[in-house]
Design a protein around this motif. Structure first.
Motif, PDB file in Angstrom:
ATOM      1  N   SER A 115       0.857  -1.177   0.000  1.00  0.00           N
ATOM      2  CA  SER A 115       0.000   0.000   0.000  1.00  0.00           C
ATOM      3  C   SER A 115       0.893   1.227   0.000  1.00  0.00           C
ATOM      4  CB  SER A 115      -0.902   0.005   1.222  1.00  0.00           C
ATOM      5  OG  SER A 115      -1.700   1.177   1.242  1.00  0.00           O
ATOM      6  N   PHE A 116       0.311   2.361   0.148  1.00  0.00           N
ATOM      7  CA  PHE A 116       1.081   3.581   0.309  1.00  0.00           C
ATOM      8  C   PHE A 116       0.966   4.063   1.750  1.00  0.00           C
ATOM      9  CE2 PHE A 116       0.182   3.331  -4.159  1.00  0.00           C
ATOM     10  CZ  PHE A 116       1.282   3.880  -4.781  1.00  0.00           C
ATOM     11  N   PHE A 117      -0.080   3.568   2.444  1.00  0.00           N
ATOM     12  CA  PHE A 117      -0.378   4.073   3.778  1.00  0.00           C
ATOM     13  C   PHE A 117      -0.599   2.905   4.721  1.00  0.00           C
ATOM     14  CE2 PHE A 117      -2.271   6.736   0.418  1.00  0.00           C
ATOM     15  CZ  PHE A 117      -1.337   7.764   0.457  1.00  0.00           C
ATOM     16  N   TYR A 118      -0.073   3.024   5.906  1.00  0.00           N
ATOM     17  CA  TYR A 118      -0.095   1.931   6.862  1.00  0.00           C
ATOM     18  C   TYR A 118      -0.541   2.407   8.238  1.00  0.00           C
ATOM     19  CZ  TYR A 118       2.581  -0.570   3.359  1.00  0.00           C
ATOM     20  OH  TYR A 118       2.982  -1.177   2.189  1.00  0.00           O
ATOM     21  N   GLU A 119      -1.102   1.441   8.981  1.00  0.00           N
ATOM     22  CA  GLU A 119      -1.327   1.660  10.401  1.00  0.00           C
ATOM     23  C   GLU A 119      -0.453   0.613  11.064  1.00  0.00           C
ATOM     24  OE1 GLU A 119      -5.505   2.545  12.338  1.00  0.00           O
ATOM     25  OE2 GLU A 119      -5.048   0.402  12.457  1.00  0.00           O
ATOM     26  N   GLY A 120       0.686   1.058  11.571  1.00  0.00           N
ATOM     27  CA  GLY A 120       1.675   0.075  12.016  1.00  0.00           C
ATOM     28  C   GLY A 120       2.170  -0.658  10.786  1.00  0.00           C
ATOM     29  N   ASP A 121       1.986  -1.970  10.759  1.00  0.00           N
ATOM     30  CA  ASP A 121       2.434  -2.760   9.607  1.00  0.00           C
ATOM     31  C   ASP A 121       1.283  -3.114   8.674  1.00  0.00           C
ATOM     32  OD1 ASP A 121       5.095  -2.773  10.085  1.00  0.00           O
ATOM     33  OD2 ASP A 121       5.119  -4.659  11.205  1.00  0.00           O
ATOM     34  N   ARG A 122       0.064  -2.795   9.098  1.00  0.00           N
ATOM     35  CA  ARG A 122      -1.103  -3.200   8.313  1.00  0.00           C
ATOM     36  C   ARG A 122      -1.395  -2.184   7.214  1.00  0.00           C
ATOM     37  NH1 ARG A 122      -6.576  -2.673   8.505  1.00  0.00           N
ATOM     38  NH2 ARG A 122      -6.397  -1.021  10.051  1.00  0.00           N
ATOM     39  N   PRO A 123      -1.418  -2.643   5.956  1.00  0.00           N
ATOM     40  CA  PRO A 123      -1.758  -1.715   4.858  1.00  0.00           C
ATOM     41  C   PRO A 123      -3.200  -1.251   5.001  1.00  0.00           C
ATOM     42  CG  PRO A 123      -1.065  -3.874   4.009  1.00  0.00           C
ATOM     43  CD  PRO A 123      -1.151  -4.000   5.487  1.00  0.00           C
ATOM     44  N   LEU A 124      -3.444   0.005   4.761  1.00  0.00           N
ATOM     45  CA  LEU A 124      -4.794   0.551   4.851  1.00  0.00           C
ATOM     46  C   LEU A 124      -5.453   0.513   3.484  1.00  0.00           C
ATOM     47  CD1 LEU A 124      -4.070   3.631   7.142  1.00  0.00           C
ATOM     48  CD2 LEU A 124      -5.309   1.553   7.768  1.00  0.00           C
ATOM     49  N   SER A 125      -6.743   0.237   3.462  1.00  0.00           N
ATOM     50  CA  SER A 125      -7.485   0.259   2.206  1.00  0.00           C
ATOM     51  C   SER A 125      -8.108   1.636   2.015  1.00  0.00           C
ATOM     52  CB  SER A 125      -8.582  -0.806   2.229  1.00  0.00           C
ATOM     53  OG  SER A 125      -9.579  -0.421   3.152  1.00  0.00           O
ATOM     54  N   ALA A 126      -8.523   1.919   0.793  1.00  0.00           N
ATOM     55  CA  ALA A 126      -9.101   3.227   0.469  1.00  0.00           C
ATOM     56  C   ALA A 126     -10.267   3.555   1.409  1.00  0.00           C
ATOM     57  CB  ALA A 126      -9.569   3.243  -0.983  1.00  0.00           C
ATOM     58  N   GLU A 127     -11.050   2.523   1.728  1.00  0.00           N
ATOM     59  CA  GLU A 127     -12.256   2.752   2.525  1.00  0.00           C
ATOM     60  C   GLU A 127     -11.935   3.207   3.948  1.00  0.00           C
ATOM     61  OE1 GLU A 127     -11.620   0.123   0.604  1.00  0.00           O
ATOM     62  OE2 GLU A 127     -13.015   0.643  -0.999  1.00  0.00           O
ATOM     63  N   GLU A 128     -10.749   2.866   4.415  1.00  0.00           N
ATOM     64  CA  GLU A 128     -10.400   3.199   5.796  1.00  0.00           C
ATOM     65  C   GLU A 128      -9.849   4.613   5.951  1.00  0.00           C
ATOM     66  OE1 GLU A 128      -8.549  -0.359   8.014  1.00  0.00           O
ATOM     67  OE2 GLU A 128      -8.141  -0.736   5.906  1.00  0.00           O
ATOM     68  N   LEU A 129      -9.622   5.295   4.833  1.00  0.00           N
ATOM     69  CA  LEU A 129      -8.995   6.616   4.897  1.00  0.00           C
ATOM     70  C   LEU A 129     -10.038   7.723   4.885  1.00  0.00           C
ATOM     71  CD1 LEU A 129      -6.141   6.051   2.297  1.00  0.00           C
ATOM     72  CD2 LEU A 129      -5.837   6.313   4.747  1.00  0.00           C
ATOM     73  N   ASP A 130      -9.826   8.716   5.723  1.00  0.00           N
ATOM     74  CA  ASP A 130     -10.697   9.888   5.719  1.00  0.00           C
ATOM     75  C   ASP A 130     -10.265  10.876   4.642  1.00  0.00           C
ATOM     76  OD1 ASP A 130     -12.304   9.052   7.754  1.00  0.00           O
ATOM     77  OD2 ASP A 130     -11.015   9.905   9.317  1.00  0.00           O
ATOM     78  N   ASP A 131      -8.965  10.985   4.489  1.00  0.00           N
ATOM     79  CA  ASP A 131      -8.375  11.930   3.548  1.00  0.00           C
ATOM     80  C   ASP A 131      -8.781  11.593   2.102  1.00  0.00           C
ATOM     81  OD1 ASP A 131      -6.745  13.356   1.870  1.00  0.00           O
ATOM     82  OD2 ASP A 131      -4.890  12.901   2.936  1.00  0.00           O
ATOM     83  N   PRO A 132      -9.531  12.473   1.439  1.00  0.00           N
ATOM     84  CA  PRO A 132      -9.988  12.160   0.073  1.00  0.00           C
ATOM     85  C   PRO A 132      -8.833  12.037  -0.919  1.00  0.00           C
ATOM     86  CG  PRO A 132     -10.446  14.455   0.602  1.00  0.00           C
ATOM     87  CD  PRO A 132      -9.981  13.804   1.875  1.00  0.00           C
ATOM     88  N   PHE A 133      -7.720  12.734  -0.651  1.00  0.00           N
ATOM     89  CA  PHE A 133      -6.598  12.720  -1.591  1.00  0.00           C
ATOM     90  C   PHE A 133      -5.829  11.409  -1.482  1.00  0.00           C
ATOM     91  CE2 PHE A 133      -7.376  17.130  -0.176  1.00  0.00           C
ATOM     92  CZ  PHE A 133      -7.999  17.558  -1.333  1.00  0.00           C
ATOM     93  N   ARG A 134      -5.607  10.976  -0.257  1.00  0.00           N
ATOM     94  CA  ARG A 134      -4.951   9.676  -0.068  1.00  0.00           C
ATOM     95  C   ARG A 134      -5.855   8.558  -0.571  1.00  0.00           C
ATOM     96  NH1 ARG A 134      -0.920   9.379   5.076  1.00  0.00           N
ATOM     97  NH2 ARG A 134       0.404  11.091   4.370  1.00  0.00           N
TER      98      ARG A 134
END
Lengths: 177, 177
Positions: free
Chosen positions: B128-147
């Motif tokens: 992914s491009f974004f992580y919470e710790g080691d877990r890749p985050l999916s688009a649905e989990e992000l608040d930021d519309p740009f990310r």
DNA sequence: ACGGTATACCTCGGCACCGATGTATGGTGC
DNA sequence: GCACCATACATCGGTGCCGAGGTATACCGT
């Protein structure tokens, strides 16, 4: 691109180099790894330019570490780089993704929308990778399966991005009204 | 990337620098323009390495021009770079598209398939491009519309490319049997 | 005791890239 | 007559980037 990422991460919170490095590796490392010998000089450049300050702190685990903190000028510079990106930041996907990763820091929705509109204008230009004279060739006209792949993939990317851009611009406009 | 493009274009036909420059601009210029002051030194590098030779010819329109022609060693070097690309050529889309643009020059379908399989392996890794710790985050989990945009676009690209890769690998395997 | 790994930072040499600038020729527009 | 653009090639200084290597500390397994 690297400097933008440094400024962007530090805008959220002060970090020391090692953690910053891991953040950057997570963001872009799978595509384009950044060497340590690139990061540390970049930090020094930004320090020399007055965009960040380093504070020594006893190492939590090992060697003493330098906590990096954006200065006010560093914050302003980040805003400038986000609001008025060079053309390369708009056209090159690697640069563009890095910019998008931090665009939320730009507080004004109208300024965010203006940046997205630059990307929209770029994507709406008729451009290909392969030409016959001046005429762009479509995937269907190519015999070469690999070049056809380039166009197929680029078209899928472009479609998805145009849809997302239009959606996001519409919702930014709603906020701005 | 630039050197690969030079070798790739010259493999098709001898060209002089100015035309080569326009070819390269058509291929990657809309995303990542190449300065003249980058191209000419690159040509000299390749000449010095014995991969191409320059022959002076009276200019058809203006100044005399240097027709560039691949040597045998240049052809072999192109094959090496196509068959055994560095990891960066596989992971970075800019590099990868340049490689794809010339992969047809690699005569052996099995060698072509081997390169595609390296890209396939890269795309199949969970990244992914974004992580919470080691877990890749999916688009649905992000608040930021740009990310969220970054992930949405990357996912669309990845899907289209995986489909194309599997199709193309299947047809290369048919040829190879 | 010792090697391996993670944390944490740094320097140096080499090189690729870029913008600015220079040097020509010849055709096009006003 | 002159500006402008396209053709065609080149150099130079500055800078960003990289690989290789160096210097520490601390923990873990054997």
């Amino acid at each position: 691109m690297l400097e933008l990422a440094i400024l962007g991460f530090l805008y959220d919170a002060p970090l020391h180099g090692y953690v910053l490095r891991r953040h950057i590796a997570a963001l872009t490392g799978h595509v384009r790894p950044v060497a340590e010998s690139t990061l540390y000089p970049a930090i020094k450049r930004l320090e020399k330019a007055g965009l960040l300050v380093r504070a020594s702190e006893p190492g939590a685990v090992a060697a003493p570490r330098h906590v990096l903190r954006l200065t006010e000028e560093g914050g302003r510079e980040l805003m400038r780089r986000l609001a008025e990106p060079a053309q390369r930041e708009i056209t090159d996907e690697n640069h563009w993704f890095t910019l998008l990763a931090f665009l939320r820091h730009l507080a004004d929705p109208a300024a965010q929308a203006a940046v997205l509109r630059r990307r929209l204008a770029f994507l709406e230009e008729p451009a290909s990778f392969f030409y016959e004279g001046d005429r762009p060739l479509s995937a269907e006209e190519l015999d070469d399966p690999f070049r056809r792949g380039v166009l197929t993939i680029a078209r899928a990317t472009s479609r998805a991005e145009l849809a997302w851009l239009r959606d996001t611009l519409a919702s930014l406009d709603r906020v701005g009204r």
